[in-house]
Design an enzyme around this catalytic site. Sequence first.
Site, PDB file in Angstrom:
ATOM      1  N   ASP A  88      45.396  34.108  37.354  1.00  0.00           N
ATOM      2  CA  ASP A  88      45.858  35.180  36.749  1.00  0.00           C
ATOM      3  C   ASP A  88      46.731  34.953  35.951  1.00  0.00           C
ATOM      4  O   ASP A  88      47.620  33.704  36.134  1.00  0.00           O
ATOM      5  CB  ASP A  88      46.126  36.293  37.975  1.00  0.00           C
ATOM      6  CG  ASP A  88      45.670  37.299  37.838  1.00  0.00           C
ATOM      7  OD1 ASP A  88      44.501  37.687  37.244  1.00  0.00           O
ATOM      8  OD2 ASP A  88      46.379  38.354  38.525  1.00  0.00           O
ATOM      9  N   TYR A 103      50.675  35.335  34.479  1.00  0.00           N
ATOM     10  CA  TYR A 103      52.108  35.639  35.193  1.00  0.00           C
ATOM     11  C   TYR A 103      52.004  37.080  34.825  1.00  0.00           C
ATOM     12  O   TYR A 103      51.948  37.451  33.585  1.00  0.00           O
ATOM     13  CB  TYR A 103      53.330  34.736  34.531  1.00  0.00           C
ATOM     14  CG  TYR A 103      53.008  33.451  35.090  1.00  0.00           C
ATOM     15  CD1 TYR A 103      53.193  32.929  36.398  1.00  0.00           C
ATOM     16  CD2 TYR A 103      53.061  32.431  33.999  1.00  0.00           C
ATOM     17  CE1 TYR A 103      53.046  31.700  36.439  1.00  0.00           C
ATOM     18  CE2 TYR A 103      53.129  31.167  34.410  1.00  0.00           C
ATOM     19  CZ  TYR A 103      53.235  30.901  35.914  1.00  0.00           C
ATOM     20  OH  TYR A 103      53.106  29.321  35.931  1.00  0.00           O
ATOM     21  N   PHE A 143      49.463  28.344  33.968  1.00  0.00           N
ATOM     22  CA  PHE A 143      50.353  27.659  34.597  1.00  0.00           C
ATOM     23  C   PHE A 143      51.587  27.697  33.499  1.00  0.00           C
ATOM     24  O   PHE A 143      52.764  27.379  34.112  1.00  0.00           O
ATOM     25  CB  PHE A 143      50.335  26.363  35.295  1.00  0.00           C
ATOM     26  CG  PHE A 143      49.368  26.343  36.215  1.00  0.00           C
ATOM     27  CD1 PHE A 143      49.781  26.626  37.430  1.00  0.00           C
ATOM     28  CD2 PHE A 143      47.854  26.259  36.123  1.00  0.00           C
ATOM     29  CE1 PHE A 143      49.063  26.635  38.504  1.00  0.00           C
ATOM     30  CE2 PHE A 143      47.019  26.272  37.297  1.00  0.00           C
ATOM     31  CZ  PHE A 143      47.617  26.348  38.287  1.00  0.00           C
ATOM     32  N   HIS A 169      46.390  23.689  45.810  1.00  0.00           N
ATOM     33  CA  HIS A 169      47.244  24.691  44.876  1.00  0.00           C
ATOM     34  C   HIS A 169      48.624  23.957  44.962  1.00  0.00           C
ATOM     35  O   HIS A 169      49.066  23.842  45.858  1.00  0.00           O
ATOM     36  CB  HIS A 169      46.990  25.989  45.016  1.00  0.00           C
ATOM     37  CG  HIS A 169      47.400  26.943  43.822  1.00  0.00           C
ATOM     38  ND1 HIS A 169      48.832  27.236  43.329  1.00  0.00           N
ATOM     39  CD2 HIS A 169      46.461  27.384  42.593  1.00  0.00           C
ATOM     40  CE1 HIS A 169      48.849  27.825  42.313  1.00  0.00           C
ATOM     41  NE2 HIS A 169      47.575  27.958  42.010  1.00  0.00           N
TER      42      HIS A 169
END
Length: 225
Positions: free
Chosen positions: A66, A68, A79, A189
């Site tokens: 997704d 931010y 990221f 992750h």
Amino acid sequence: MSIALEPSWLEILKPEFEKDYMLKLKAFLQEEKQTGHVVYPKSKDIFNAFAQTPFDDVKVVIIGQDPYHGANQAHGLSFSVQKGIAVPPSLQNIFKELQQEYPEYVIPKNGDLTHWAQQGVLMLNATLTVRANQAGSHQKHGWEIFTDKVITEISNRKENVVFLLWGKFAQAKSALIDPAKHHLLEAAHPSPFAAHNGFFGCDHFLEANVILEENSIEPIDWQIN
């Protein structure tokens, strides 16, 4: 939602924009804005990953989930955050891992990963938009169909791409990738909840560059200034 995709991507993905799921997605995004919801990233940045990394240049793919959902964070690269914005915890851990792999690596003061994208690192979120302050709010509205198609086309049309699959969500995308043609590196992750369970020490950045060099492909300079 503009479809001003970078030309090499548009040639491959143009048919997607005429399909029913994409028309419904476009209507959903218009409704979000018409009903007063703030959507991230800005419209001009929704397809930024494609603008910064043309199809022909793709060497490495980093799959996120997704964008931010905080103000001024997302700019279309998984990221990554815009300059001037605090570096999120997952990205801090990515930088820490880089410093473990490359002792000379200097932890950047910003989280803008455009430098990676311009070298061939496609930073692809599965969902390309989100409602402000509501994580996951635009999931299952069609974006996943589109981004699965992106991954499938990379798998079908290219060879020796390195896929960095961090966490179970990204690893599920391995079903779309031909392991006989490409290189799949899996780890936990980098979020604070999971990084100590297999992300730290994964050596993915070093390993990706070794793979690229073994295939006569220019390695990635991971240093961000």
